[in-house]
Design an enzyme around this catalytic site. Structure first.
Site, short mmCIF file in Angstrom:
data_model
loop_
_atom_site.label_atom_id
_atom_site.label_comp_id
_atom_site.label_asym_id
_atom_site.label_seq_id
_atom_site.Cartn_x
_atom_site.Cartn_y
_atom_site.Cartn_z
N GLY A 59 0.84 -1.21 0.00
CA GLY A 59 0.00 0.00 0.00
C GLY A 59 0.87 1.25 0.00
CG LEU A 150 -3.15 -3.39 1.90
CD1 LEU A 150 -3.99 -4.63 1.69
CD2 LEU A 150 -2.92 -2.68 0.60
CE1 TYR A 245 -11.15 4.89 11.34
CE2 TYR A 245 -10.25 4.03 13.39
CZ TYR A 245 -10.16 4.22 12.03
OH TYR A 245 -9.08 3.72 11.35
CG LEU A 283 -2.73 13.37 8.40
CD1 LEU A 283 -1.40 12.75 8.07
CD2 LEU A 283 -2.70 14.85 8.06
P1 NAD Z 1 -4.66 5.55 1.23
O1 NAD Z 1 -5.97 5.31 0.57
O2 NAD Z 1 -3.95 6.82 0.93
O3 NAD Z 1 -3.63 4.34 0.88
C1 NAD Z 1 -4.05 3.02 0.72
C2 NAD Z 1 -3.02 2.24 -0.09
O4 NAD Z 1 -3.50 0.88 -0.21
C3 NAD Z 1 -2.85 2.74 -1.54
O5 NAD Z 1 -1.50 2.59 -1.91
C4 NAD Z 1 -3.71 1.77 -2.35
O6 NAD Z 1 -3.30 1.62 -3.70
C5 NAD Z 1 -3.44 0.49 -1.57
N1 NAD Z 1 -4.43 -0.57 -1.80
C6 NAD Z 1 -5.76 -0.56 -1.54
N2 NAD Z 1 -6.30 -1.78 -1.84
C7 NAD Z 1 -5.27 -2.56 -2.28
C8 NAD Z 1 -5.17 -3.92 -2.70
N3 NAD Z 1 -6.22 -4.72 -2.74
N4 NAD Z 1 -3.96 -4.37 -3.08
C9 NAD Z 1 -2.86 -3.57 -3.07
N5 NAD Z 1 -2.90 -2.28 -2.65
C10 NAD Z 1 -4.09 -1.79 -2.26
O7 NAD Z 1 -4.93 5.35 2.77
P2 NAD Z 1 -4.19 5.81 4.12
O8 NAD Z 1 -5.10 6.76 4.82
O9 NAD Z 1 -2.78 6.17 3.88
O10 NAD Z 1 -4.29 4.44 4.95
C11 NAD Z 1 -3.22 3.55 5.14
C12 NAD Z 1 -3.34 2.95 6.53
O11 NAD Z 1 -3.18 4.00 7.50
C13 NAD Z 1 -4.71 2.29 6.80
O12 NAD Z 1 -4.53 1.11 7.55
C14 NAD Z 1 -5.41 3.34 7.65
O13 NAD Z 1 -6.41 2.79 8.49
C15 NAD Z 1 -4.23 3.89 8.45
N6 NAD Z 1 -4.46 5.21 9.07
C16 NAD Z 1 -4.99 6.24 8.35
C17 NAD Z 1 -5.24 7.46 8.99
C18 NAD Z 1 -5.85 8.62 8.25
O14 NAD Z 1 -6.37 9.54 8.88
N7 NAD Z 1 -5.75 8.68 6.94
C19 NAD Z 1 -4.91 7.62 10.35
C20 NAD Z 1 -4.32 6.57 11.03
C21 NAD Z 1 -4.11 5.36 10.38
#
Ligand code: NAD
Length: 402
Positions: A59, A150, A245, A283
């Site tokens: 991811g 992911l 959440y 974020l």
């Molecule tokens: P994002 O949507 O920016 O990134 C997701 C990534 O996963 C992308 O690279 C996408 O191409 C990839 N992806 C999705 N399905 C896929 C699949 N089947 N096979 C291969 N790649 C796949 O999301 P993000 O916000 O950066 O989230 C990443 C992690 O961080 C998650 O676990 C999320 O819960 C966690 N997180 C996010 C936040 C927030 O506020 N955005 C806060 C804390 C934790």
């Protein structure tokens, strides 16, 4: 074609190649300035000799995963592999932002003498894991770090069954204020509770099973270095978002992820390895923008954190994770549940009290009061390559060229 933003139900259907390039460049430039001039003194200088040299990011094309790839490569000079699902561009259709980001990042890494490869396939599939394993064996030998980042709406297993993740409360209906990002008006959203199968499916998609599959498979293939680390990202947030959440379906999946970290620590003993969950800040990313209530919370949070000079984007969070938590040369500070916390600034009393105060000033049917909705909208645009002053968006360009 002239590429303009097209947004359907908070999901952007287009991405601008030049803007995505600038977005990746800006992150790389921030890291470089940090290393060369220590331009942001909120952050400590990294002990780069402790950083991993060969890193797999599952991811790694957008959001927290892309930031992890940039920090690993630009700070630690690591060779990197990304696994992500992308749409390629055609003459009449833009690629996903992740495709443009990956192209730009890999070009940068290679011109700086670093290996950078991607497998643009479904991370859940066994065939993808096998392809990545043979790439590691061929080009990297072993890996020192696997970042699992992911965020996916669905997972299809080897029998062809598809599971879908939902963002719903558990037990009771949830009603709370949210903001319409196109009008700035505050309204009440009601989300019905998930049934048992929706809870189980969300855990299947966003819980720890696939992370565990990656690690056990690569361990069996002898592709993990001695002292290997793996980190998966989680979120907790304030009590006001708990029903949707942390106490909802996605929270169940995150609990499962945290339990997986404990089990993986046992699995990894043979390589003196360790598994962590890092709790990150809320974020704007492609994944978070579609969660009900979150746009209002983020708009208020951004206002407060910017006013207190505590605002961070993915790149800053991950820089702090690597240089002040994971690779300091001393033991990693963990909370009472064994998690790494880089949501500490978001969750500090001063920030949360100010967000609460702003939240209580909002009412249904009124325009948002005091939040940084503009910041939310601009950041969402920028992660799709829009909203940069430097770019002429009326220019006719070929979406395949970057
Ligand atoms: P994002 O949507 O920016 O990134 C997701 C990534 O996963 C992308 O690279 C996408 O191409 C990839 N992806 C999705 N399905 C896929 C699949 N089947 N096979 C291969 N790649 C796949 O999301 P993000 O916000 O950066 O989230 C990443 C992690 O961080 C998650 O676990 C999320 O819960 C966690 N997180 C996010 C936040 C927030 O506020 N955005 C806060 C804390 C934790």
């Amino acid at each position: 074609m002239v590429i303009v933003p097209k947004i359907l139900r908070n999901v952007s259907l287009t991405a601008h190649p030049k803007g995505c390039e600038l977005s990746v460049r800006n992150q790389i430039d921030w890291v470089r300035q940090q290393l060369e001039q220590h331009s942001d003194t909120r952050y400590q200088l990294p002990h780069t000799n402790f950083f991993p040299k060969k890193v797999l990011i599952v991811g790694g094309s957008t959001g927290y995963g892309l930031a992890s790839r940039i920090v690993a490569a630009c700070v630690g000079k690591a060779d990197t592999i990304n696994v992500s699902v992308e749409r390629e561009p055609s003459e009449t259709k833009t690629a996903t932002p992740g495709w443009y980001n990956t192209t730009v990042f890999e070009r940068y890494a290679k011109t700086h003498g670093l290996k950078a490869v991607s497998v643009l396939k479904d991370a859940y599939a066994k065939t993808t894991k096998a392809e990545v394993a043979s790439l590691i064996a061929k080009h990297f030998g072993t890996i020192d770090l696997l970042i699992y980042s992911l965020a996916s709406p669905a997972r299809t297993d080897s029998s062809g069954t598809t599971y879908r993740s939902v963002i719903k409360p558990i037990g009771n209906q949830y009603g709370a204020l949210s903001v319409d990002v196109t009008t700035g008006m505050v309204s009440k959203v009601i989300v019905e509770p998930a049934d048992q199968s929706q809870i189980e499916e969300t855990v299947k998609v966003m819980g720890g099973e696939d992370w565990n599959d990656w690690i056990t498979y690569l361990l069996q293939c002898n592709l993990l270095s001695d002292g290997f680390k793996t980190v998966s990202y989680s979120y907790i947030g304030p009590e006001l978002t708990y029903p949707i959440y942390r106490s909802g379906t996605i929270g169940k999946a995150k609990e499962d992820l945290e339990n997986s970290a404990r089990l993986l620590n046992e699995t990894l003993q043979s390589v003196n390895g360790s598994a962590y969950v890092s709790v990150n800040k809320a974020l704007v990313t492609r994944a978070s923008a579609v969660i009900p209530v979150v746009p209002l919370y983020i708009a208020l949070l951004y206002r407060v954190m910017k006013d207190l000079n505590l605002h961070e984007e993915c790149i800053h969070q991950i820089y702090r994770l690597f240089s002040e938590r994971l690779y300091t040369g001393t033991s990693i500070p963990l909370d009472e549940k064994g998690r790494i916390r880089i949501d500490d600034w978001e969750m500090s009393d001063s920030v949360q009290q100010a967000v609460h105060l702003l939240w209580s000033a909002q009412s249904e049917g009124q325009a948002i009061i005091g939040g940084d909705l503009e910041g939310f909208i601009t950041e969402y645009a920028k992660i799709h390559g829009f909203g940069f002053d430097e770019i002429n968006y009326s220019e006719d360009i070929d979406p395949r060229i970057i």
